[in-house]
Write a protein that holds these residues in place. Structure first.
Motif, mmCIF file in Angstrom:
data_model
loop_
_atom_site.group_PDB
_atom_site.id
_atom_site.type_symbol
_atom_site.label_atom_id
_atom_site.label_comp_id
_atom_site.label_asym_id
_atom_site.label_seq_id
_atom_site.Cartn_x
_atom_site.Cartn_y
_atom_site.Cartn_z
ATOM 1 N N ILE A 1 0.840 -1.202 0.000
ATOM 2 C CA ILE A 1 0.000 0.000 0.000
ATOM 3 C C ILE A 1 0.872 1.249 0.000
ATOM 4 N N ALA A 2 1.912 1.256 0.837
ATOM 5 C CA ALA A 2 2.792 2.426 0.915
ATOM 6 C C ALA A 2 3.499 2.684 -0.411
ATOM 7 N N ALA A 3 3.999 1.615 -1.039
ATOM 8 C CA ALA A 3 4.704 1.775 -2.311
ATOM 9 C C ALA A 3 3.766 2.279 -3.393
ATOM 10 N N LEU A 4 2.574 1.694 -3.464
ATOM 11 C CA LEU A 4 1.637 2.120 -4.500
ATOM 12 C C LEU A 4 1.154 3.549 -4.249
ATOM 13 N N LEU B 1 1.355 6.341 -6.999
ATOM 14 C CA LEU B 1 0.161 7.074 -7.446
ATOM 15 C C LEU B 1 0.324 8.572 -7.238
ATOM 16 N N HIS B 2 0.898 8.939 -6.100
ATOM 17 C CA HIS B 2 1.128 10.351 -5.817
ATOM 18 C C HIS B 2 2.061 10.964 -6.847
ATOM 19 N N GLU B 3 3.114 10.234 -7.178
ATOM 20 C CA GLU B 3 4.053 10.720 -8.189
ATOM 21 C C GLU B 3 3.357 10.869 -9.540
ATOM 22 N N GLY B 4 2.359 10.035 -9.773
ATOM 23 C CA GLY B 4 1.633 10.093 -11.033
ATOM 24 C C GLY B 4 0.511 11.106 -11.067
ATOM 25 N N ALA C 1 1.441 -2.022 -11.433
ATOM 26 C CA ALA C 1 2.734 -2.660 -11.207
ATOM 27 C C ALA C 1 3.865 -1.649 -11.364
ATOM 28 N N ALA C 2 3.809 -0.828 -12.419
ATOM 29 C CA ALA C 2 4.844 0.179 -12.642
ATOM 30 C C ALA C 2 4.826 1.239 -11.553
ATOM 31 N N LEU C 3 3.623 1.638 -11.151
ATOM 32 C CA LEU C 3 3.502 2.646 -10.092
ATOM 33 C C LEU C 3 4.065 2.127 -8.773
ATOM 34 N N ALA C 4 3.806 0.853 -8.469
ATOM 35 C CA ALA C 4 4.330 0.273 -7.239
ATOM 36 C C ALA C 4 5.854 0.203 -7.286
ATOM 37 N N ARG C 5 6.391 -0.159 -8.443
ATOM 38 C CA ARG C 5 7.847 -0.184 -8.574
ATOM 39 C C ARG C 5 8.423 1.212 -8.386
ATOM 40 N N ALA D 1 8.390 2.192 -4.764
ATOM 41 C CA ALA D 1 9.350 1.476 -3.928
ATOM 42 C C ALA D 1 10.788 1.806 -4.286
ATOM 43 N N SER D 2 10.992 2.479 -5.432
ATOM 44 C CA SER D 2 12.344 2.748 -5.919
ATOM 45 C C SER D 2 12.395 4.133 -6.527
ATOM 46 N N PRO D 3 13.523 4.829 -6.424
ATOM 47 C CA PRO D 3 13.641 6.155 -7.034
ATOM 48 C C PRO D 3 13.864 6.125 -8.532
#
Length: 914
Positions: A389-392, A396-399, A495-499, A502-504
């Protein structure tokens, strides 16, 4: 002009006035002749002082005739308003100037007219089509006179990169423009054809009256040519000034909208709401471009005028919801004075999930989904769920997803839906949940009405979005091949959003807003959190808006009432409970089934899911339980053992017969069986167990408790809720506003609780009606209390039958009929005019009848006798192979369509299928 020949127009309203023009389109000193419909002189002659002036501006190709119902309503001595409906120059019966008048000219023209009329304040502008833009231009130029704005199907902004509507593109095409708008009357006829239902012949003739002849249609063509298709158009700056000026407008606003509009669709309504966020909004389902013709807009406009000013002023105003709520206690009873103040420190919906992830149970299973072969397809532990949830949420926020973003979730219950739902809620986004159980048309209507900013879905949902034109930037659940992504106009994937979260490592094509909020900033408890759609079983599905506080209150009510605590293990055969499970701290699994069709749940699938998590709780609809019982022969010994360990079964969504529960009890011998009563607007309201149902039915049979019987006993109010009724009148309505709880009084059921919805989304009139009894939500259900304080539900208010000299509620008689061996589902409906309706029973036979039509005499006799035992005299009995039920629950009978069908059959029509 022949005002006497215009249906709905008082000839006294028609007048002309000469106005000195200051428009750049005219020579200095020019005087233009305007035609108006104006009830001012009539009000003065009657000695009535108007409360203000409605300045009504038509669009293209209508004229002031569009506003005749407002003129009639404003002339009512009970609420007099001066209504000035103008014919714009070159339009209606105003002067044909021979000039090309741009948007800025028309705004200026309107100012010249109001100056000549000497209009002071307060003035409320009313606009439609391009008359909406012009009326808003006048409003911005006259702030001292302005008291409010009313808008119907208009637009002030064309999104960058978006095409103008196809109908307008066609009208602007050089090969079509002059012929379609001026040489012929095609543009008028096409516009008039947008009415739903079609315009009456005399009304259509009145709309055509000012435009008969090529010489009188030049303004129609010029209006179309003045549409700013892009930034290079001469009228684009004027349109932009109006659009941006709205953002600073702090006055009451009302928007009445017809969503079946091929020109001004819901995306334009969404834009207007973003500019006037405090506006009252009502979408009339089924209405289109000519919403003032399709629906009565006078009543809502004047109701709003009566209320305006109470909540005016800058800042967020939550006036669609009650301004206060009563103090609540368990159980029914009279209201106490004082507002309810639900705890300001209520933990957010996801608090139990976070606590479990951080504790010793962090490695235990939190959510699972089943494969068709009975194995666990996927699962996440509490810690994994929290991390996902935190990673996604970060991705999502970045998107671009943030506070207030609307996100439509088209994802089946399971791991993915759980993660994305809680990620969105943590960001302060508003999740839009309209499931496929609404059917294609209902789902499409719901999604378009909610106008999401983002649409997250599986392949099938994204394909539907592409075909049906659903709004929102599209995100797939899984990574898609490039060609498929382009075809579906998908920007990225979960999947891409979660990655990314979780990663910069940058890999995200989404556009982040310049001022995106901090994803770790907790949403305001009173901010919108979710729009959940009703089942659509009693009309078009309605969006129900919940705040974060109300969702948390729902969680706490369910936990306190049913004892579902962290550590419980839940099999959710109904999507909403699958989503609520993690918020309760319960391990959750959805069985292998089509959740949009509850009756696809089999006994084996239920047992496999129960075994997978060692389930203690099951939630399934009555239709699902029927199929579980029908397929129980396929259970293995292990399946029986898994179901034998279940401690609690919940079933809701429709009345659950005691006989059905009795059979379920034999399958789940250790389980306590509960049937909570509630609705999308308040879940749950009351609760009752199988033992309590049997006790209530025994009381009804023995007659030992006053009021027991005639309906389904749904028990007593849940923790924190209060329930009352508004007594029914002889005409089958519930017109009063004094809640009562006396035994045996049948009325509309009311509920008040911290978890009752905030508002109906963009349905101001519906919301206004639902809270007209201060502090209560009017459910639309009908029922009564017995002397023991138990609530008995007798049906829907809309389904009450008004027979000669009596009012009949359907459920009691239906239950009596359903006890017959050869009857499955029964429905009691009314046929004929209100007050003299015949009571008709429609029965689904067992085995199914080969064709629908009048029931065999022997069956009809038994049905009449059973209904008579319940106190209802049935005039006719019809048999059907199957009842028309809602898609979501497969249990709620569409009595409205059955009534229409029964009317046709009894009138001698071909039976067909109901």
């Amino acid at each position: 002009m022949v005002a006497a020949g215009w249906p709905g127009v008082d000839p006294e309203w028609s007048r002309e006035i000469d106005v000195a023009s200051t428009s750049a389109a005219d020579e200095p000193g020019a005087v233009r002749r305007w035609h108006l419909l104006d009830n001012g002189a009539q009000l003065s002659r009657r000695g009535l002082t108007p409360a203000g002036t409605l300045l009504c501006v038509h669009g293209n190709p209508t004229w002031s005739y569009l506003w005749r119902t407002l003129l009639a309503a404003g002339s009512d001595p009970a609420h007099p308003w001066r209504v000035v409906a103008v014919d714009q120059l070159d339009m209606g019966f105003s002067e044909r100037t021979g000039t090309f008048r741009r948007l800025a000219d028309r705004i200026n023209d309107l100012g010249d007219l109001t100056a000549a009329l000497g209009l002071g304040g307060p003035v409320v502008t009313v606009g439609h089509d391009w008359g909406g833009v012009i009326s808003l231009g006048w409003a911005l130029a006259h702030p001292q006179q302005l008291a409010g704005v009313v808008l119907t199907n208009t637009a002030v902004h064309q999104p960058s990169g978006a095409h103008i509507p196809p109908a307008l593109r066609l009208a602007l095409h050089p090969a079509v423009h002059r012929w379609g708008t001026t040489t012929s009357d095609a543009f008028l006829r096409v516009t008039h054809s947008l009415a739903h239902p079609p315009l009456a012949a005399d009304v259509r003739s009145a709309f055509m009256a000012p435009y008969r002849g090529v010489g009188r249609r030049a303004g129609v063509g010029n209006f179309v040519a003045d549409i700013p298709a892009d930034a290079s158009h001469p009228s684009f700056p004027a349109l932009s000034r109006v659009a941006e000026g709205l953002r600073g407008l702090r006055i009451p606003a009302l928007m009445l909208w017809g969503p079946r509009d091929p020109i001004f669709s819901d995306k334009y309504l969404k834009d207007l709401i973003s500019r006037l966020p405090d506006a009252k909004v009502h979408r009339f389902e089924g209405a289109g471009h000519l919403v003032a013709e399709d629906r009565d807009i006078a009543a809502p406009v004047f109701a709003w005028l009566a209320e305006r000013g109470r909540d005016s002023g800058p800042g967020r105003q939550r006036t669609d919801a009650p301004t206060d709520r009563p103090t609540l206690e368990d159980g029914a009873g009279p209201l106490k004075d004082g507002p309810l103040k639900p705890g300001a420190g209520v933990p957010p919906l996801w608090a139990p999930l976070t606590e479990l992830a951080a504790g010793p149970a962090g490695g235990d299973t939190a959510v699972a989904e089943m494969a068709a072969d009975g194995s666990v397809a996927r699962s996440l532990g509490w810690r994994e769920l929290e991390q996902s949830i935190a990673a996604l949420a970060a991705g999502l926020h970045e998107g671009g997803v943030g506070h207030g973003s609307r996100v439509s979730l088209m994802v089946p219950p399971g791991v993915d839906l759980t993660v994305v739902l809680y990620a969105c809620l943590r960001l302060g986004a508003v999740v839009v949940v309209a499931d496929a159980g609404l059917g294609t048309r209902g789902l499409s209507r719901a999604v378009k009405g909610a106008t999401p900013d983002f649409l997250i879905g599986i392949d099938r949902a994204l394909a539907a979005a592409a075909v049906l034109g659903w709004p929102g930037r599209r995100i797939s659940v899984r990574d898609l091949p490039a060609a498929r992504r382009r075809l579906l106009t998908v920007e990225t994937s979960l999947a891409a959003l979660a990655r990314r979260g979780a990663s910069p490592t940058p890999e995200l094509p989404c556009r982040r807003p310049a001022l995106a909020p901090d994803p770790d900033e907790a949403p305001d408890p009173d901010a919108p959190a979710a729009v959940l759609f009703t089942s659509g079983s009693t009309g078009p599905a309605k969006g129900v808006l919940y705040t974060h506080r109300q969702l948390a209150a729902m969680r706490d009510t369910v936990a306190a009432t049913l004892g579902i605590r962290p550590g419980a293990r839940l099999v959710a055969g109904f999507a909403p409970f699958a989503l609520l499970g993690p918020a309760l701290g319960a391990v959750s699994v959805t069985p292998a089934m089509d959740v949009t069709r509850p009756r696809t749940l089999t006994a084996r699938a239920l047992a496999d899911a129960a075994a997978a998590i060692n389930a203690t709780v099951i939630f399934a609809s009555p239709a699902a339980l029927r199929n579980v019982l029908a397929t129980q022969s396929g259970l293995s010994r292990a399946g029986h053992e898994a179901l034998g360990r279940v401690e609690l079964l919940l079933s809701a969504g429709a009345p659950v017969p005691e006989a059905l529960l009795g059979e379920v009890q034999r399958l789940l011998p250790r389980a306590l069986l509960h049937t909570p009563y509630g609705m999308t607007e308040a879940l749950p309201v009351t609760d009752i167990s199988l033992e309590q149902i049997r006790a209530a039915e025994a009381d009804a049979a023995a007659g030992t408790v006053a009021g027991a019987g005639n309906g389904v006993c749904v028990g007593r109010p849940v923790h924190g809720a209060r329930v009352a009724v508004i007594p029914l009148a002889a005409d089958g309505t519930a017109p009063g506003n004094r809640p009562v709880t006396e035994a045996g009084v049948t009325g509309e059921i009311l509920v008040s609780a911290p978890h009752v919805k905030e508002a109906y989304d963009r349905l101001w009139l519906t919301q206004r009606e639902s809270v007209r009894t201060a502090g209560w939500h009017r459910t639309g259900d009908v029922g009564h209390f017995d002397a023991a304080g138990r609530l008995w539900v007798e049906g829907r208010l809309a389904h009450v039958v008004t027979a000669p000299g009596t009012v009949v509620t359907p459920v009691g008689a239906e239950q009596a009929i359903e006890r017959l061996d050869d009857v499955g589902l029964a429905a009691v409906v009314g046929v004929g005019p209100s007050g003299t309706q015949a009571v008709v029973a429609v029965v689904e036979t067992v085995p199914p009848a080969r064709r629908a039509g009048p029931a065999a005499p022997q069956l009809a006799g038994r049905v009449r006798h059973a209904a008579r035992q319940a106190g209802v005299s049935v005039s006719a009995v019809l048999a059907v192979p199957s009842q028309p039920t809602d898609i979501r629950h497969n249990a709620k009978i569409d009595r409205t369509s059955l009534s229409r069908w029964a009317s046709a059959v009894l009138a001698g029509g071909r039976p067909g299928a109901p």
